[in-house]
Design a protein around this motif. Structure first.
Motif, PDB file in Angstrom:
ATOM      1  N   THR A  36       0.817  -1.217   0.000  1.00 56.00           N
ATOM      2  CA  THR A  36       0.000   0.000   0.000  1.00 56.00           C
ATOM      3  C   THR A  36       0.848   1.264   0.000  1.00 56.00           C
ATOM      4  OG1 THR A  36      -0.136  -0.116   2.423  1.00 56.00           O
ATOM      5  CG2 THR A  36      -1.913  -1.153   1.169  1.00 56.00           C
ATOM      6  N   ASP A  37       2.105   1.154   0.457  1.00 53.46           N
ATOM      7  CA  ASP A  37       3.007   2.310   0.466  1.00 53.46           C
ATOM      8  C   ASP A  37       4.441   1.793   0.372  1.00 53.46           C
ATOM      9  OD1 ASP A  37       4.430   4.621   0.821  1.00 53.46           O
ATOM     10  OD2 ASP A  37       3.660   5.082   2.823  1.00 53.46           O
ATOM     11  N   TYR A  38       5.116   2.137  -0.695  1.00 52.51           N
ATOM     12  CA  TYR A  38       6.491   1.660  -0.882  1.00 52.51           C
ATOM     13  C   TYR A  38       7.490   2.429  -0.010  1.00 52.51           C
ATOM     14  CZ  TYR A  38       4.953  -1.240  -4.739  1.00 52.51           C
ATOM     15  OH  TYR A  38       4.337  -2.217  -5.493  1.00 52.51           O
ATOM     16  N   ASN A  39       7.003   3.473   0.662  1.00 51.27           N
ATOM     17  CA  ASN A  39       7.869   4.223   1.589  1.00 51.27           C
ATOM     18  C   ASN A  39       9.150   4.689   0.877  1.00 51.27           C
ATOM     19  OD1 ASN A  39       8.113   5.271   4.193  1.00 51.27           O
ATOM     20  ND2 ASN A  39       9.288   3.532   4.947  1.00 51.27           N
ATOM     21  N   THR A  40       8.996   5.060  -0.403  1.00 49.04           N
ATOM     22  CA  THR A  40      10.146   5.338  -1.270  1.00 49.04           C
ATOM     23  C   THR A  40      11.057   6.423  -0.702  1.00 49.04           C
ATOM     24  OG1 THR A  40       8.806   4.715  -3.187  1.00 49.04           O
ATOM     25  CG2 THR A  40      10.823   5.967  -3.612  1.00 49.04           C
ATOM     26  N   ARG A  41      10.478   7.405  -0.060  1.00 45.60           N
ATOM     27  CA  ARG A  41      11.272   8.507   0.481  1.00 45.60           C
ATOM     28  C   ARG A  41      12.365   8.005   1.410  1.00 45.60           C
ATOM     29  NH1 ARG A  41       8.886  13.203   4.534  1.00 45.60           N
ATOM     30  NH2 ARG A  41      10.887  14.209   4.978  1.00 45.60           N
ATOM     31  N   TYR A  42      12.061   6.935   2.161  1.00 45.91           N
ATOM     32  CA  TYR A  42      13.024   6.389   3.114  1.00 45.91           C
ATOM     33  C   TYR A  42      13.654   5.083   2.628  1.00 45.91           C
ATOM     34  CZ  TYR A  42      10.809   9.796   6.141  1.00 45.91           C
ATOM     35  OH  TYR A  42      10.321  10.963   6.672  1.00 45.91           O
ATOM     36  N   SER A  43      12.856   4.235   1.996  1.00 51.57           N
ATOM     37  CA  SER A  43      13.360   2.909   1.611  1.00 51.57           C
ATOM     38  C   SER A  43      14.073   2.912   0.266  1.00 51.57           C
ATOM     39  CB  SER A  43      12.197   1.911   1.554  1.00 51.57           C
ATOM     40  OG  SER A  43      11.336   2.206   0.457  1.00 51.57           O
ATOM     41  N   GLY A  44      13.722   3.856  -0.589  1.00 47.89           N
ATOM     42  CA  GLY A  44      14.271   3.853  -1.940  1.00 47.89           C
ATOM     43  C   GLY A  44      13.617   2.820  -2.842  1.00 47.89           C
ATOM     44  N   ILE A  45      12.628   2.101  -2.331  1.00 50.08           N
ATOM     45  CA  ILE A  45      11.961   1.038  -3.077  1.00 50.08           C
ATOM     46  C   ILE A  45      10.813   1.622  -3.904  1.00 50.08           C
ATOM     47  CG2 ILE A  45      10.690  -1.127  -2.899  1.00 50.08           C
ATOM     48  CD1 ILE A  45      13.623  -1.366  -2.130  1.00 50.08           C
ATOM     49  N   THR A  46      10.684   1.167  -5.141  1.00 52.42           N
ATOM     50  CA  THR A  46       9.568   1.567  -5.999  1.00 52.42           C
ATOM     51  C   THR A  46       8.879   0.314  -6.532  1.00 52.42           C
ATOM     52  OG1 THR A  46      10.903   1.592  -8.023  1.00 52.42           O
ATOM     53  CG2 THR A  46      10.834   3.628  -6.717  1.00 52.42           C
ATOM     54  N   GLY A 135      16.461   9.684  -3.501  1.00 58.78           N
ATOM     55  CA  GLY A 135      15.807   8.417  -3.804  1.00 58.78           C
ATOM     56  C   GLY A 135      15.626   7.508  -2.610  1.00 58.78           C
ATOM     57  N   GLY A 136      15.965   7.978  -1.409  1.00 54.79           N
ATOM     58  CA  GLY A 136      15.775   7.171  -0.209  1.00 54.79           C
ATOM     59  C   GLY A 136      17.072   6.612   0.344  1.00 54.79           C
ATOM     60  N   HIS A 137      16.969   5.872   1.443  1.00 51.69           N
ATOM     61  CA  HIS A 137      18.137   5.263   2.076  1.00 51.69           C
ATOM     62  C   HIS A 137      18.733   4.184   1.183  1.00 51.69           C
ATOM     63  CE1 HIS A 137      16.485   6.327   6.364  1.00 51.69           C
ATOM     64  NE2 HIS A 137      16.486   7.342   5.529  1.00 51.69           N
ATOM     65  N   HIS A 138      20.024   3.946   1.372  1.00 47.26           N
ATOM     66  CA  HIS A 138      20.676   2.835   0.680  1.00 47.26           C
ATOM     67  C   HIS A 138      21.105   1.836   1.747  1.00 47.26           C
ATOM     68  CE1 HIS A 138      23.213   0.461  -1.886  1.00 47.26           C
ATOM     69  NE2 HIS A 138      22.865   1.202  -2.933  1.00 47.26           N
ATOM     70  N   PRO A 139      20.602   0.608   1.721  1.00 43.99           N
ATOM     71  CA  PRO A 139      20.873  -0.333   2.802  1.00 43.99           C
ATOM     72  C   PRO A 139      22.350  -0.672   2.970  1.00 43.99           C
ATOM     73  CG  PRO A 139      19.829  -1.449   0.949  1.00 43.99           C
ATOM     74  CD  PRO A 139      19.735   0.022   0.675  1.00 43.99           C
ATOM     75  N   ILE A 140      23.122  -0.658   1.870  1.00 43.43           N
ATOM     76  CA  ILE A 140      24.551  -0.969   1.980  1.00 43.43           C
ATOM     77  C   ILE A 140      25.266   0.166   2.716  1.00 43.43           C
ATOM     78  CG2 ILE A 140      26.653  -1.465   0.706  1.00 43.43           C
ATOM     79  CD1 ILE A 140      24.858  -2.540  -1.562  1.00 43.43           C
ATOM     80  N   GLU A 141      24.914   1.391   2.372  1.00 46.74           N
ATOM     81  CA  GLU A 141      25.499   2.552   3.050  1.00 46.74           C
ATOM     82  C   GLU A 141      25.162   2.536   4.541  1.00 46.74           C
ATOM     83  OE1 GLU A 141      25.605   7.238   1.965  1.00 46.74           O
ATOM     84  OE2 GLU A 141      23.602   6.411   2.376  1.00 46.74           O
ATOM     85  N   ASP A 142      23.916   2.204   4.865  1.00 45.07           N
ATOM     86  CA  ASP A 142      23.499   2.127   6.268  1.00 45.07           C
ATOM     87  C   ASP A 142      24.244   1.009   6.996  1.00 45.07           C
ATOM     88  OD1 ASP A 142      21.788   4.176   5.695  1.00 45.07           O
ATOM     89  OD2 ASP A 142      19.950   2.990   5.845  1.00 45.07           O
TER      90      ASP A 142
END
Length: 321
Positions: A36-46, A135-142
């Motif tokens: 329902t929400d890809y949370n793109t602002r934070y997750s970077g997922i589309t 484009g949101g957070h990057h999990p590798i960077e985190d």
């Protein structure tokens, strides 16, 4: 990284690096239910990124366990607010280094510590910026940032970058300044709270088991001029969620304690009453509503009495909130 399905979060991407920061895994995960929400602002997922992805949550979890080695229970997982990641992976792991816990924003005498964001911790302690992409957070960077923060903590020891106690914050610094001006300091509270105070030479700490005992000790120990008294009264805060009648009675009792301190302590006394959960609104004490999402925090108010300079100017005994 996670997307939202209704009110819950669902795994959408998992990344893993080794102890040297080298990438081991970066996998997109197919949603089990319509997102329902890809949370793109934070997750970077589309939606486009997940189109055609077939890896399931179970497969992603198994891949993580494989990379942890033949005895995964002996490996340490490092991350920030790892409870969210482990819940999304449906994984329990006995050994973790969680930077949200290693670097708390505040330490509380009761309950879990308040958390600081990974972005803020990285800027403060590693002197670099992360999560700058639109484009949101990057999990590798985190993941690399959390690894570097955990390493920094291990190198410098447990007390590195630890804040003061929530209600005793700055006690030692204040004591040093006041002691230089000829003031004495004392603290009254439960033993767990007193242990969180940074010890200051020349100050006295008196443990107690109840608010009534704390007030009695405060009157005894604060019975000298030029004294700063720190007290922790918990009765009003502990009445949170017990209904209007209980909250009203606890607030009335707190007011009586404050008036008693203001009336009986000598002039030139400063009293800090903390941990009450009370707020001052237009000079009146009030408590947070029962329906609030979190219990009231440590809100301080001070009671001051100043010796009059002339016979025509009587000492004030009105609490100042």
């Amino acid at each position: 990284e996670m997307g939202r399905v209704g009110e819950s979060l669902q795994l959408a991407r998992v990344a893993l690096v080794d102890q040297s920061g080298q990438l081991l895994l970066d996998e997109l995960v197919a949603p089990e239910q319509p997102v329902t929400d890809y949370n793109t602002r934070y997750s970077g997922i589309t939606a486009k990124m997940l189109r055609g992805v077939s890896t399931t949550i179970d497969q992603a979890r198994e891949r993580v366990l494989e990379l942890l080695g033949p005895q995964p229970e002996h490996a340490f997982l490092v991350g920030h607010s790892l409870e969210n990641d482990l819940k999304a992976l449906r994984l329990r792991h006995p050994r973790v280094l969680d930077t949200a816990v290693l670097y708390p924003l505040r330490v509380h005498a009761r309950g879990a510590p308040a958390k600081c964001s990974l972005r803020a911790l990285t800027a403060r302690h590693l002197k670099r910026e992360i999560q700058q992409s639109e484009g949101g957070h990057h999990p590798i960077e985190d993941a690399v940032a959390a690894l570097d923060l955990a390493t920094l903590k291990l190198v410098n020891g447990l007390n590195f970058a630890m804040p003061n106690a929530s209600w005793g914050s700055g006690f030692a610094d204040m004591h040093d300044v006041l002691a230089g001006a000829g003031w004495a300091c004392a603290a009254v509270g439960e033993e767990a709270e007193l242990r969180l105070l940074h010890s200051a030479e020349g100050s006295s700490c008196w443990p107690c088991a109840s608010d009534g005992e704390a007030v009695a000790l405060g009157l005894r120990e604060g019975g000298f001029e030029r004294r700063v008294l720190w007290m922790c009264l918990r009765g009003a805060a502990e009445a949170h969620g017990q209904g209007a009648a209980a909250r009203g009675a606890a607030l009335m009792q707190l007011g009586q304690y404050v008036r008693q301190l203001a009336a009986q302590l000598p002039p030139n006394t400063l009293v800090m009453v903390l941990g009450t959960g009370a707020m001052a609104v237009e000079g009146q004490l009030t408590l947070q509503a029962d329906g609030a999402k979190r219990p009231p925090g440590c809100v301080a108010f001070a009671v001051t009495r100043v010796r009059p300079t002339t016979a025509e100017a009587p000492a004030s005994t009105k609490p100042s909130c």
